[in-house]
Design a protein around this motif. Structure first.
Motif, PDB file in Angstrom:
ATOM      1  N   PHE A   1       0.890  -1.170   0.000  1.00  0.00           N
ATOM      2  CA  PHE A   1       0.000   0.000   0.000  1.00  0.00           C
ATOM      3  C   PHE A   1       0.929   1.221   0.000  1.00  0.00           C
ATOM      4  CE2 PHE A   1      -2.511   3.189   2.267  1.00  0.00           C
ATOM      5  CZ  PHE A   1      -3.820   2.956   1.864  1.00  0.00           C
ATOM      6  N   THR A   2       0.703   2.146  -0.923  1.00  0.00           N
ATOM      7  CA  THR A   2       1.661   3.251  -1.055  1.00  0.00           C
ATOM      8  C   THR A   2       1.069   4.594  -0.636  1.00  0.00           C
ATOM      9  OG1 THR A   2       1.012   3.390  -3.364  1.00  0.00           O
ATOM     10  CG2 THR A   2       3.096   2.268  -2.888  1.00  0.00           C
ATOM     11  N   VAL A   3       1.868   5.326   0.123  1.00  0.00           N
ATOM     12  CA  VAL A   3       1.471   6.668   0.559  1.00  0.00           C
ATOM     13  C   VAL A   3       2.584   7.627   0.150  1.00  0.00           C
ATOM     14  CG1 VAL A   3       0.803   8.117   2.515  1.00  0.00           C
ATOM     15  CG2 VAL A   3       0.329   5.650   2.572  1.00  0.00           C
ATOM     16  N   GLY A   4       2.247   8.600  -0.687  1.00  0.00           N
ATOM     17  CA  GLY A   4       3.247   9.578  -1.115  1.00  0.00           C
ATOM     18  C   GLY A   4       3.031  10.914  -0.424  1.00  0.00           C
ATOM     19  N   PHE A   5       4.005  11.759  -0.518  1.00  0.00           N
ATOM     20  CA  PHE A   5       3.907  13.122  -0.005  1.00  0.00           C
ATOM     21  C   PHE A   5       4.047  14.082  -1.176  1.00  0.00           C
ATOM     22  CE2 PHE A   5       3.986  13.707   4.666  1.00  0.00           C
ATOM     23  CZ  PHE A   5       3.836  12.376   5.016  1.00  0.00           C
ATOM     24  N   ALA A   6       3.328  15.182  -1.125  1.00  0.00           N
ATOM     25  CA  ALA A   6       3.469  16.199  -2.166  1.00  0.00           C
ATOM     26  C   ALA A   6       3.671  17.533  -1.466  1.00  0.00           C
ATOM     27  CB  ALA A   6       2.214  16.241  -3.024  1.00  0.00           C
ATOM     28  N   ALA A   7       4.847  18.096  -1.646  1.00  0.00           N
ATOM     29  CA  ALA A   7       5.123  19.413  -1.063  1.00  0.00           C
ATOM     30  C   ALA A   7       4.973  20.428  -2.189  1.00  0.00           C
ATOM     31  CB  ALA A   7       6.534  19.436  -0.500  1.00  0.00           C
ATOM     32  N   GLU A   8       4.049  21.355  -2.041  1.00  0.00           N
ATOM     33  CA  GLU A   8       3.783  22.321  -3.107  1.00  0.00           C
ATOM     34  C   GLU A   8       3.807  23.736  -2.538  1.00  0.00           C
ATOM     35  OE1 GLU A   8       3.594  21.130  -6.032  1.00  0.00           O
ATOM     36  OE2 GLU A   8       2.959  19.056  -5.746  1.00  0.00           O
ATOM     37  N   THR A   9       4.103  24.683  -3.399  1.00  0.00           N
ATOM     38  CA  THR A   9       4.069  26.076  -2.938  1.00  0.00           C
ATOM     39  C   THR A   9       2.731  26.720  -3.294  1.00  0.00           C
ATOM     40  OG1 THR A   9       5.197  26.644  -4.982  1.00  0.00           O
ATOM     41  CG2 THR A   9       6.565  26.516  -3.000  1.00  0.00           C
ATOM     42  N   ASP A  10       1.929  26.088  -4.179  1.00  0.00           N
ATOM     43  CA  ASP A  10       0.621  26.631  -4.553  1.00  0.00           C
ATOM     44  C   ASP A  10      -0.260  25.524  -5.123  1.00  0.00           C
ATOM     45  OD1 ASP A  10       1.060  27.302  -7.896  1.00  0.00           O
ATOM     46  OD2 ASP A  10       2.756  26.846  -6.627  1.00  0.00           O
ATOM     47  N   ASN A  11      -1.534  25.824  -5.339  1.00  0.00           N
ATOM     48  CA  ASN A  11      -2.512  24.882  -5.921  1.00  0.00           C
ATOM     49  C   ASN A  11      -2.396  23.459  -5.359  1.00  0.00           C
ATOM     50  OD1 ASN A  11      -3.625  26.803  -7.522  1.00  0.00           O
ATOM     51  ND2 ASN A  11      -2.347  26.330  -9.294  1.00  0.00           N
ATOM     52  N   LEU A  12      -2.361  23.395  -4.038  1.00  0.00           N
ATOM     53  CA  LEU A  12      -2.098  22.137  -3.338  1.00  0.00           C
ATOM     54  C   LEU A  12      -2.992  20.978  -3.808  1.00  0.00           C
ATOM     55  CD1 LEU A  12      -0.316  21.209  -1.010  1.00  0.00           C
ATOM     56  CD2 LEU A  12      -2.184  21.712   0.548  1.00  0.00           C
ATOM     57  N   GLY A  13      -4.303  21.205  -3.756  1.00  0.00           N
ATOM     58  CA  GLY A  13      -5.253  20.132  -4.053  1.00  0.00           C
ATOM     59  C   GLY A  13      -5.106  19.609  -5.469  1.00  0.00           C
ATOM     60  N   ASP A  14      -4.974  20.529  -6.439  1.00  0.00           N
ATOM     61  CA  ASP A  14      -4.901  20.119  -7.851  1.00  0.00           C
ATOM     62  C   ASP A  14      -3.669  19.268  -8.112  1.00  0.00           C
ATOM     63  OD1 ASP A  14      -7.134  21.518  -8.201  1.00  0.00           O
ATOM     64  OD2 ASP A  14      -6.204  23.267  -9.157  1.00  0.00           O
ATOM     65  N   TYR A  15      -2.512  19.763  -7.634  1.00  0.00           N
ATOM     66  CA  TYR A  15      -1.276  19.009  -7.871  1.00  0.00           C
ATOM     67  C   TYR A  15      -1.339  17.653  -7.183  1.00  0.00           C
ATOM     68  CZ  TYR A  15       1.198  22.984  -9.924  1.00  0.00           C
ATOM     69  OH  TYR A  15       1.591  23.991 -10.755  1.00  0.00           O
ATOM     70  N   ALA A  16      -1.858  17.658  -5.950  1.00  0.00           N
ATOM     71  CA  ALA A  16      -1.876  16.410  -5.180  1.00  0.00           C
ATOM     72  C   ALA A  16      -2.770  15.377  -5.854  1.00  0.00           C
ATOM     73  CB  ALA A  16      -2.355  16.678  -3.756  1.00  0.00           C
ATOM     74  N   ARG A  17      -3.980  15.809  -6.282  1.00  0.00           N
ATOM     75  CA  ARG A  17      -4.886  14.850  -6.926  1.00  0.00           C
ATOM     76  C   ARG A  17      -4.274  14.308  -8.213  1.00  0.00           C
ATOM     77  NH1 ARG A  17      -8.606  18.578  -6.007  1.00  0.00           N
ATOM     78  NH2 ARG A  17      -9.664  18.351  -4.026  1.00  0.00           N
ATOM     79  N   SER A  18      -3.616  15.185  -8.996  1.00  0.00           N
ATOM     80  CA  SER A  18      -3.072  14.679 -10.255  1.00  0.00           C
ATOM     81  C   SER A  18      -1.895  13.739  -9.980  1.00  0.00           C
ATOM     82  CB  SER A  18      -2.707  15.811 -11.222  1.00  0.00           C
ATOM     83  OG  SER A  18      -1.505  16.388 -10.826  1.00  0.00           O
TER      84      SER A  18
END
Ligand code: C5P
Length: 416
Positions: free
Chosen positions: A321-338
Motif C-alpha cells: 500500500f503506497t502513501v506519497g507526499f506532495a510538497a507544493e508552494t501553490d494549488n495544493l489540491g490540484d497538484y496532489a490529486r493529479s
C-alpha cells in the motif's frame, strides 16, 4: 460499536462547566460514561449534575470504601475502553508525565491498557510554558493523544492557545477510534511499515553536494506513530541531525540511488510504504573525483534525473500500500490529486511549503487525498499529526484488506 465504556476524568479548570454537556453528547453516541472528578474539579462542577447526566454515581476518592467495594479501581481501569480527561490542567499533565498516582484518576491512568486522550485547558501563557510543553511532548511520545487546545478568547480575558475543544469536537475525536474497538490498541500489529525520510545528498565533488531543507522530522514522527500502532518499522533515512527513534530499524543512506537500493533490498515483506523523504530530483551527471577549482566566473553543472523510488515501488506486482507526499508552494489540491492519479498511489499527503511552513518546522498542516475521499489536518505538532495520519493510513489500508478478502481480489485492486 460493541464496547464503549468511557472514563471521563474531569480536572480543576473553568472549562469543567462544559462537561455535563460532554457527558450527554457521549451518551447520545451510545457510550457508558463513568465520571471521575479530581478534588479541584469539584470547585467547578457538581457531582449531582454529573451523576444526573451520566446515570452513574460519580467517583472521586481512591479511598472511598463503598465505591471500591462495588468496583475497585483496578477493575474500573479494566472496564474502560478509553480514558478521556477533559479539561486537563497543567497539573494533571505533570502528574501523568511523571507517572505519579496520588489520586483515583492518575491511578486509573497508570492501571489501564486503554487509550488515554486528554483535552488540555489552561491560560495561554501556562500552555506555552516550557515545562508544560515538555510534559505534552513526553505524553505524546508515550502514546497519549492530545486533543487541542484551541486558540481564542479565554476565561481570564486574554487570548491565545489554551481553550478546551468544544464538547462536539471532543466527541468526534473520541468516537473515531472507538468505532473499531478491536483494532484500537495496535491496528498495525503484525504489519511491516517502511518509511523513507529526510533529504538526500547528491555529491558534486568530494566536498560539495546538492540537498534540500528537509529535517526528517515528519518521517521520524511517522515511524514513532507506526511503531506505537504495533507495526514493525523500517526507516530508510537520508542525512539528518535527529536521533533514530527507539524500536525502529534505521537504515542510513546518503544519495537517492542509495535510498532506492536500500528500499528495494527490503521491500518484499513491506505492507505499507510511506515515502516521506524529500528525495533530490536531480544529481550531477558526472561526480568529480577531485575538488572543483574556483577558476571561471561562471560554472555549469549538468544534472540528470534521479530514479523515482515511490514510483518504482508502486509499479511492483503485488506491491505494498503506497502513501506519497506532495510538497507544493501553490494549488495544493490540484497538484496532489493529479499526482495521486499519475503515480497511481493509494494515498497522498499534501502540504504547503515555503518560508517557515512545512520543511524544517515542528508543526505542519496537511490535506490527505485518496480515490474518492480527502481529509484535512489543521496545523499541529508533527508528532501529533503523525499519530492522526497513521490512524487514517491504517484505517484505509485495513479497509482495503477487508474489501479484498470479501471479493477475493488481489490487494493491488484496492487502488482502483
Ligand atoms: O513527484 P514528486 O517528487 O513531487 O513526488 C513526491 C513523492 O515522491 C514523495 O512521496 C517522495 O518521497 C517521492 N519521491 C521518491 N523518489 C524520488 C522523488 C520523489 O520516492 N526520486
Amino acid at each position: 460499536m460493541t464496547q464503549k465504556n468511557i472514563i471521563l476524568g474531569i480536572t480543576g479548570g473553568i472549562a469543567a462547566y462544559k462537561t455535563p454537556e460532554l457527558v450527554r453528547r457521549l451518551r447520545e453516541r451510545g457510550a457508558d460514561v463513568q465520571v471521575v472528578l479530581t478534588r479541584s474539579a469539584r470547585e467547578f462542577v457538581t457531582e449531582t449534575t454529573l451523576q444526573a447526566v451520566s446515570g452513574l454515581p460519580v467517583r472521586s476518592d481512591l479511598w472511598d470504601k463503598g465505591a471500591e467495594a462495588a468496583m475497585g479501581h483496578i477493575e474500573l481501569a479494566r472496564w474502560a475502553d478509553l480514558i478521556l480527561i477533559a479539561p486537563a490542567t497543567a497539573e494533571i499533565m505533570a502528574r501523568l508525565a511523571s507517572g505519579s498516582a496520588p489520586d483515583l484518576l492518575t491511578t486509573l491512568c497508570l492501571a489501564t491498557e486503554a487509550p488515554v486522550l486528554i483535552a488540555p485547558a489552561m491560560n495561554h501563557v501556562m500552555w506555552k510554558n516550557p515545562a508544560v510543553q515538555e510534559n505534552r511532548d513526553k505524553l505524546i511520545s508515550r502514546g497519549v493523544r492530545i486533543l487541542g487546545p484551541a486558540s481564542g478568547d479565554q476565561a481570564c480575558g486574554e487570548t491565545g492557545p489554551g481553550r478546551m475543544l468544544e464538547p462536539n469536537e471532543i466527541v468526534a475525536a473520541v468516537m473515531a477510534p472507538l468505532a473499531v474497538p478491536d483494532i484500537v490498541q495496535a491496528p498495525l500489529a503484525g504489519m511491516t511499515v517502511m518509511i523513507t525520510a529526510g533529504p538526500t545528498r547528491e555529491a558534486i565533488d568530494p566536498v560539495r553536494y546538492i540537498t534540500n531543507r528537509s529535517s526528517g522530522k515528519m518521517g521520524f514522527a511517522l515511524a514513532v506513530a507506526a511503531r506505537q500502532a504495533g507495526a514493525k518499522v523500517i526507516l530508510v533515512c537520508g542525512p539528518v541531525s535527529i536521533p533514530a527513534p527507539e524500536g525502529v530499524e534505521c537504515i542510513n543512506v546518503e544519495s537517492a540511488r542509495d535510498m532506492f537500493a536500500a528500499t528495494h533490498a527490503r521491500i518484499d515483506d513491506v505492507n505499507i510504504f510511506i515515502a516521506a523523504a524529500a528525495v533530490a530530483d536531480y544529481r550531477a551527471v558526472d561526480e568529480k573525483t577531485g575538488k572543483i577549482k574556483k577558476s571561471t566566473d561562471e560554472l555549469s553543472i549538468a544534472l540528470v534525473k534521479n530514479p523515482d523510488i515511490l514510483a518504482s515501488v508502486d509499479r511492483m506486482h503485488n506491491g505494498p500500500f503506497t502513501v506519497g507526499f506532495a510538497a507544493e508552494t501553490d494549488n495544493l489540491g490540484d497538484y496532489a490529486r493529479s499526482k495521486l492519479e499519475s503515480k497511481r498511489l493509494n494515498m497522498i499527503v499534501a502540504n504547503l511549503v515555503g518560508k517557515n511552513i512545512g520543511f524544517d518546522a515542528d508543526e505542519n498542516a496537511v490535506e490527505v487525498f485518496w480515490l474518492g475521499g480527502e481529509q484535512s489536518f489543521p496545523l499541529a505538532d508533527k508528532r501529533q499529526l503523525a499519530q492522526d495520519l497513521i490512524a487514517l493510513i491504517a484505517e484505509r489500508y485495513l479497509q482495503g484488506i477487508n474489501a479484498d478478502t470479501q471479493t477475493e481480489l488481489p490487494i493491488m485492486m484496492v487502488r482502483d
